[in-house]
Design an enzyme around this catalytic site. Structure first.
Site, short mmCIF file in Angstrom:
data_model
loop_
_atom_site.label_atom_id
_atom_site.label_comp_id
_atom_site.label_asym_id
_atom_site.label_seq_id
_atom_site.Cartn_x
_atom_site.Cartn_y
_atom_site.Cartn_z
N ASP A 3 -22.91 121.22 49.71
CA ASP A 3 -21.72 121.16 50.57
C ASP A 3 -22.21 121.13 52.01
O ASP A 3 -23.35 121.50 52.29
CB ASP A 3 -20.92 122.46 50.44
CG ASP A 3 -20.14 122.53 49.16
OD1 ASP A 3 -20.10 121.52 48.47
OD2 ASP A 3 -19.61 123.61 48.88
N ASP A 27 -17.97 126.07 45.89
CA ASP A 27 -17.33 127.35 46.21
C ASP A 27 -15.94 127.50 45.61
O ASP A 27 -15.50 128.58 45.30
CB ASP A 27 -17.27 127.56 47.74
CG ASP A 27 -16.76 126.33 48.47
OD1 ASP A 27 -16.10 125.48 47.83
OD2 ASP A 27 -17.00 126.22 49.69
N ASP A 66 -14.62 123.48 41.62
CA ASP A 66 -16.03 123.10 41.55
C ASP A 66 -16.68 123.56 40.25
O ASP A 66 -17.80 123.16 39.94
CB ASP A 66 -16.82 123.72 42.73
CG ASP A 66 -16.49 123.04 44.04
OD1 ASP A 66 -16.10 121.86 44.01
OD2 ASP A 66 -16.62 123.69 45.10
#
Ligand code: ATP
Length: 940
Positions: free
Chosen positions: A367, A671, A675
């Site tokens: 990310d 997170d 996901d």
């Protein structure tokens, strides 16, 4: 008066279970008992209304106060499920004897006793006990390491206490607490829901039902099964969507989950595929060795006519010398030490096989926000129709001016600007806190930045909340990329505010606000401004509002479809982490690709990517593009692209699959609750410890305590080190056992006097295996460890090279020992002295070979190589001291029939050790010089 239904009497409950319920706060409400078959008291909470629950549990919408909480903690105990019963100390010690080698040794002890060889019996029994004690201590250490890590993963909960939101350790929840649930949370206790916004909960942990359940605040009939009690949220289940608030009605073992006594998935036991493979290998080896012993025994007695008693002692010596008994225990310790080292560097391992997988990771998908960037957001620019404003100041301290073209302005003079600031503050879940002049944000830093901008303009959150009370909301979710709140102003007028990704906000706007009021939207203007601002690396948010009430009772998605007025675009700076820049460079050196998969704008992603050295000169790809290509095309594209923007969790899953189909070993960060599938699919799922949801953590193999990309790279380094150390240990242990075994076999084959008695073989094993080998578990990472290619995951541990090295060193040890032994005998030395020299030669050879084993291919003939591992030095000193004791102490001389050695004899022993050391180094040099460059290429 209301009737609370009480199930049964407490009498049949165990004391521990009922203790918390001894003095339930019934608040004077009459209780009625039903269902006399239920063994534990249970209120039928799902049948009660909010008012009844509040009255029963003496709580209200402001939550409990500190005194009530501490009194209830004492009364009900911590909100924790009793952990699985630990095996007792004695049982664990006893289990150490449950081992095929120890059975063989115990059997041999019985037979030697029957034969009257009491010293051998004593030594065999001592070896069995010492082995078991070492195994017991090592297992205890490894378990303690994992316990400490389990404690680091304790879940958190958001509660309302004293009228304020707090984040607390879920263990501190008590009945009567008000808990806020958002998507991704694990429900921390049993709750009666009092408000819900599109709340959906996955109750599979409790009911086995995999489809999530939509929750509301309704009461249910007493007989309603667990899965249909829509007004309840049960401990251990996971919020997959929306938000809600509930009152805690049961904690710890009194929860439904506690009653079925089901522990949630935690860290698994200490094993990995590699350890299982080695364990299996050890077992096969033990069986082969026993078979060999049987054959040798038969051959010796039948063919060479050696007396069975004598032959038996020989094969006991053979078995004792050949079986690598320390193998499983030391490898478990190596793994546990690796896990501990990673935890110290903020990478908490949840599943042990990840330690191995880390060593062979070829792609890290990360990310952006908070992992590659600092997540310390500051609003820098606000773009309204016709004006661009700059906001001064950095960080969360609310000090800074608004300016336009270099001139400080008053935001109140610009209607669109002040409305945008208001929207940012109201449509917000975060809180700005100040302690000793230090400002911090509780909640999402993006939202925190908007609160800070509000403060700079004089629009404070508490004032806003009082003047514009919130009536409803749709929480932010990275799939729909916006958040909406519904308020009433001081005149009672309704307002809906939204903020989100600019494209998403522009879709629903038909008007824009400028100095003269509302005008039709000029979409082109906003798109241009959005691209330009994003290209300077700023994170973008669009803000809009509408004067309207929701179509239905609650605010829902149908209220956020059209008719909005665009107020502004907000540009937020989130600088890259410096350590991430270095970590990415390290990945590139280590042959690991880094891909950034972000929900952010394509231009922002590309610019931040370039600052981090990701995707320079390559094309970026958006989530929309990913959706357009099929899996085969994606597989081709995925290796060419390093920056994926506006990607949603489903895209992450497809990217992992595409990479894995290309034989890549993928580490993927995440997170959010959505996901979880990608985290599970990845070879190493990495969840964020700080901003990650419980759902993401649960799906992951590793949790990053500091959300930092550099921590993943540290974990990769440790993963490679653990694998290296396991290899080094095997490469040390097998030849040392092999050397001893060959000495015994050669003696039997060539009808020589046995150079080692069984007792002496056991002495060598006790002294060397337990002290020397363990030191390799503490080997630090080799300096070049991150300049090697990733290890191919299918690479077998016991390769041709391994067999070569084991045979070579075994032969060397046998050669030196037999040579010295026979030389001494031929020169008239007593058999006792010759055997003492043989034993000392093997011990010395192992000491020197331990130093060789610190590096598999690199030379150890430098300062770092000779002295770099403190544990190696300590274990060598201990080993030498023990060997001196063996030759000098009369008691040991009596037991092992050893003798003192002269300086000259010691020198001969030392020379044998040095010879092995230098030959082993020469072999490495030859390998490095090109005899097997391909094999060692990825080790360098
Ligand atoms: P990453 O996936 O790297 O963590 P990200 O935080 O930008 O990046 P998301 O959280 O999915 O990814 O956010 C996507 C977009 O949604 C952001 O670019 C922003 O425009 C918008 N956004 C982010 N947070 C919020 C929020 N709290 N409220 C409204 N919109 C938001």
């Amino acid at each position: 008066m209301c009737y609370i239904v009480l199930a049964h009497t407490y009498l049949s409950c165990s004391k521990q279970e009922i203790e918390p319920q001894h003095h339930p706060p019934y608040g004077g409400i009459q209780l009625k008992a039903v269902d006399r078959t239920d063994p534990c008291p249970t209120f039928l909470w799902h049948t009660l209304t909010q008012a009844e629950i509040e009255q029963t549990l003496k709580t209200g919408s402001a939550g409990l106060n500190a005194a009530e909480v501490s009194q209830r903690i004492k009364q009900y105990g911590p909100n924790r499920l009793s952990t699985q019963k630990r095996r007792g100390v004695l049982f664990r010690l006893f289990m150490q004897f449950h081992n095929i080698l120890l059975y063989v040794m115990l059997g041999a002890a019985v037979i030697t006793a029957l034969l009257g060889h009491w010293i051998d019996t004593g030594v065999l029994l001592a070896a069995v006990v010492i082995n078991a004690i070492i195994g017991f201590i090592q297992e205890g250490k490894a378990e303690a390491a994992l316990d400490a890590i389990r404690a680091m993963l304790s879940p958190r909960a958001t509660v309302i206490r004293n009228g304020k939101k707090h984040e607390v350790n879920a263990e501190n929840l008590v009945p009567g607490d008000w808990v806020i649930l958002v998507a991704g949370d694990r429900v921390p206790a049993d709750l009666r829901l009092v408000s819900t916004t599109e709340l959906r909960i996955d109750e599979a942990a409790l009911t086995g039902e995999s489809v999530s359940v939509e929750k509301n605040t309704d009461t249910a009939q007493a007989a309603t099964p667990l899965g249909d009690r829509y007004g309840m949220a049960y401990s251990g289940t996971v919020v997959v969507y929306g938000m809600g608030t509930g009152i805690v009605i049961a904690t710890g073992s009194m929860t439904e989950l506690g009653k079925i006594n089901q522990l949630l998935t935690g860290i698994q036991s200490l094993t990995t595929p590699l350890l299982r493979q080695i364990d299996g290998f050890g077992r096969v080896l033990a069986i082969v060795i026993i078979a060999l012993c049987v054959i040798t025994f038969i051959l010796g007695t039948m063919w060479r006519n050696i007396a069975p008693a004598e032959m038996f002692l020989m094969v006991v010596a053979l078995a004792a010398s050949a079986i690598p008994e320390g193998l499983p225990a030391i490898m478990t310790v190596t793994l546990a030490i690796g896990v501990q080292r990673m935890a110290r560097r903020n990478a908490i391992i949840r599943r042990l096989p990840a330690v191995e997988a880390l060593g062979s990771v070829t792609v890290i998908c990360s990310d952006k926000t908070g992992t590659l960037t600092r997540n310390e957001m500051t609003v820098q620019r606000i773009i309204c129709a016709g004006h661009i404003f700059d906001v001064g100041g950095t960080g969360y301290s609310p000090v800074g001016d608004f300016s336009k073209e270099g001139r400080i302005i008053d935001p109140d003079h610009y209607p669109a600007l002040s409305m945008a600031i208001r929207t940012g503050v109201l449509c917000n879940e975060a809180r700005l806190c100040e302690e000793n002049g230090q400002w911090s944000v509780e909640g999402d830093p993006t939202e925190g930045a908007l609160l800070v901008a509000g403060n700079k303009a004089g629009f404070h959150q508490h004032i806003a909340d009082a003047a514009w009370p919130r009536v409803g909301s749709i929480p932010f979710d990275s799939r729909h990329r916006f958040m909406a709140t519904y308020h009433r102003d001081s005149d009672g007028e309704p307002w809906i505010f939204v903020k989100g990704a600019p494209e998403r906000i522009l879709e629903i706007c038909s008007m824009q606000l400028d100095d003269d009021g509302e005008r039709p939207l000029v979409a082109d203007y906003w798109h241009r401004k959005a691209s330009r601002t994003a290209a300077s690396g700023l994170r973008l948010l669009g803000l809009a509002c509408k004067r309207a009430t929701p179509a239905k009772e609650h605010l829902d998605f149908s209220d956020v479809e059209s008719g909005y007025t665009l107020l502004a675009l907000v540009g937020i700076i989130d600088p890259p982490r410096e350590e991430a820049v270095q970590a990415i460079a390290e990945c590139h050196r280590a042959g690991i690709q880094v891909k950034m998969i972000t929900g952010d704008h394509e231009e922002t992603a590309r610019t931040i990517g370039a600052q981090l050295n990701i995707g320079i000169g390559k094309k970026a790809m958006s989530g929309a593009d990913i959706a357009l290509v099929d899996d085969a095309q994606l597989r081709r594209i995925v290796l060419q692209v390093d920056v994926f923007a506006r990607a949603s969790p489903e895209h992450k899953l497809r990217l992992v699959q595409a990479l894995q189909e290309d034989s890549q070993v993928v580490a993927m960060t995440g997170d959010g609750v959505n996901d979880a599938p990608a985290l599970k699919k990845a070879n190493v799922g990495v969840a964020m410890g700080m901003k990650g949801t419980e759902a993401a953590k649960e799906a992951s193999d590793i949790v990053l305590a500091d959300d930092n990309f550099a921590t993943i790279v540290n974990a990769v380094r440790e993963g490679r080190t653990v694998y290296d150390n396991i290899k080094k240990f095997i490469l040390f242990m097998l030849p040392t056992n092999g050397g001893e075994a060959l000495v015994v076999i050669a003696a039997i084959l060539f009808e020589l006097t046995l150079p080692l008695t069984p007792a002496q073989v056991l002495w060598i094993n006790m002294v060397t295996s337990s002290t020397l080998g363990l030191a390799l578990a503490f080997e630090p990472a080799e300096r070049n460890i991150m300049s090697r290619r990733p290890r191919p995951p299918e690479e077998p541990l016991l390769s041709g090279f391994f067999i070569w090295r084991v045979l070579m060193v075994s032969m060397l040890m046998m050669g030196c020992t037999l040579f010295l032994f026979l030389w001494e005998l031929n020169h008239g030395t007593s058999i006792e002295s010759a055997r003492t020299i043989a034993v000392s030669t093997i011990v010395m050879a192992e000491i020197f070979y331990l130093v060789n084993s610190r590096y598999i291919f690199a030379s150890v003939m430098n300062r770092e190589g000779l002295t770099g591992n403190y544990y190696v030095l300590i274990s060598i000193v201990i080993c030498i001291a023990l060997q001196f004791a063996y030759t000098e102490i009369p008691l040991l001389q009596a037991i092992f029939q050893s003798t003192s050695l002269s300086i000259l004899e010691w020198l001969k022993v030392l020379c044998a050790g040095l010879l092995i050391f230098f030959i082993a180094e020469l072999e490495k040099m030859a390998l490095r010089a090109g005899i097997a460059p391909a094999r060692i290429q990825h080790m360098r």
